[in-house]
Design an enzyme around this catalytic site. Structure first.
Site, PDB file in Angstrom:
ATOM      1  N   ARG A 133       0.822  -1.207   0.000  1.00  0.00           N
ATOM      2  CA  ARG A 133       0.000   0.000   0.000  1.00  0.00           C
ATOM      3  C   ARG A 133       0.856   1.257   0.000  1.00  0.00           C
ATOM      4  NH1 ARG A 133      -1.522   2.174   4.576  1.00  0.00           N
ATOM      5  NH2 ARG A 133      -1.671   0.156   5.644  1.00  0.00           N
ATOM      6  N   TYR A 193     -16.954  17.573 -14.937  1.00  0.00           N
ATOM      7  CA  TYR A 193     -17.323  16.162 -15.092  1.00  0.00           C
ATOM      8  C   TYR A 193     -18.318  15.737 -14.012  1.00  0.00           C
ATOM      9  CZ  TYR A 193     -16.663  11.102 -14.477  1.00  0.00           C
ATOM     10  OH  TYR A 193     -16.861   9.767 -14.291  1.00  0.00           O
ATOM     11  N   ASP A 227      -7.810  19.375 -14.738  1.00  0.00           N
ATOM     12  CA  ASP A 227      -8.058  18.003 -15.180  1.00  0.00           C
ATOM     13  C   ASP A 227      -7.694  17.948 -16.663  1.00  0.00           C
ATOM     14  OD1 ASP A 227      -9.092  15.597 -16.126  1.00  0.00           O
ATOM     15  OD2 ASP A 227     -10.821  15.641 -14.781  1.00  0.00           O
ATOM     16  N   LYS A 282      -8.517   6.818 -19.645  1.00  0.00           N
ATOM     17  CA  LYS A 282      -8.821   7.317 -20.981  1.00  0.00           C
ATOM     18  C   LYS A 282      -7.580   7.246 -21.874  1.00  0.00           C
ATOM     19  CE  LYS A 282     -12.784   8.399 -19.002  1.00  0.00           C
ATOM     20  NZ  LYS A 282     -12.499   8.374 -17.547  1.00  0.00           N
TER      21      LYS A 282
END
Length: 293
Positions: free
Chosen positions: A57, A110, A187, A212
């Site tokens: 982690r 978004y 973004d 994406k």
């Protein structure tokens, strides 16, 4: 990473960096493609003495390799933090602002970001968000939206899905000269580091949904935040929160995203050429309402 190292690194071309940064041959076998390190636990030679990894982690070789690559591709970037999703990056960034903070956001942000701001952070940390048409707002209108507790201005350019274009430099200049001095986040998912470099235009944080274009193969859910050298304080805070929350990507997903990024320039250049061809054809036909013969 020092500004001098950032400058020397960026002397290499974009595609060269995409192929080579973070992809050093494996030390054990000289394999040119890195192995996938699935181990969650790493042997320590003594208490606190290890080779840079102690628990999955907190750090993983594949994640480190991907982060080096992302910091290299985003011009002006010094440190990248890979997250389990773009939404996880969003949540961690907003949580880092602290309670009762205020955000100025582009009005058609978004939907997942809007949901987190309005339905999660508003309820759980007293966050308030003012949505502004940053494409058309005057300087006075932007300044009027900034409060004493404004910690962040959230930009998408182009916006998702209406494709509004925001002048990042203009908004960054307004933010950085304001008494509240909010951070500016962009973004950059829709343009990718190939077409846009928000950090060079004054942004303090760039984030991506790696799902994406950067991964580009529809087989990874992942996000990232990239920070410039002068905002190491922001990087430290985000990395601490990421570890505490556990919003980390899997080693295999990191390996896949790094593989996908190797062809980012080829894919984005072709996207741009195709988009230009469509635009030119549309203009010649008087609009898309007419069909080509």
């Amino acid at each position: 990473m020092s500004p001098a190292l950032v400058a020397r690194r960026e002397e290499k071309g974009f595609s060269t960096r995409a192929v080579h940064v973070g992809s050093d041959p494996d030390g054990a076998t000289n394999a040119v493609i890195q192995p996938i390190s699935l181990s969650t636990t790493f042997k320590q030679d003594a208490v606190g003495v290890h080779k840079g990894y102690e628990y999955g982690r907190s750090g993983n070789p594949n994640r480190d390799s991907l982060e080096r690559l992302l910091a290299s591709l985003e011009a002006g970037g010094a440190e990248a933090i890979a997250f389990s999703s773009g939404s996880a990056a969003t949540a961690t960034i907003i949580q880092s602002l602290g309670p009762n903070s205020h955000i100025v956001s582009v009005s058609d942000v978004y939907g997942g970001t809007f949901r987190y701001m309005n339905r999660v952070a508003a309820a759980n940390q007293g966050l308030e968000t003012t949505f502004v048409d940053l494409e058309n707002a005057s300087e006075d209108e932007v300044v009027a939206a900034i409060r004493e507790n404004t910690k962040l201005i959230w930009i998408e350019s182009p916006t998702n899905p209406t494709l509004k274009l925001i002048d990042i430099r203009r908004i960054a200049d307004i933010a950085h000269t304001h008494a509240s001095a909010p951070l500016v986040l962009v973004d950059n998912t829709f343009l990718s580091p190939y077409w846009s470099s928000p950090l060079l235009n004054g942004a303090d944080i760039v984030m991506h949904s790696l799902t994406k274009y950067i991964n580009g193969h529809s087989d990874v859910i992942m996000g990232a935040a990239i920070i410039p050298p002068h905002r190491s304080d922001v990087a430290d805070k985000l990395r601490f929160l990421q570890n505490a929350i556990g919003a980390v990507p899997s080693p295999y997903d990191c390996w896949l995203a790094q593989r996908g990024a190797k062809t980012l320039q080829l894919r984005m250049k072709t996207h741009g050429q195709n988009a230009l061809a469509v635009a030119n054809a549309s203009q010649g036909l008087g609009g898309l309402s007419k069909s080509p013969k």
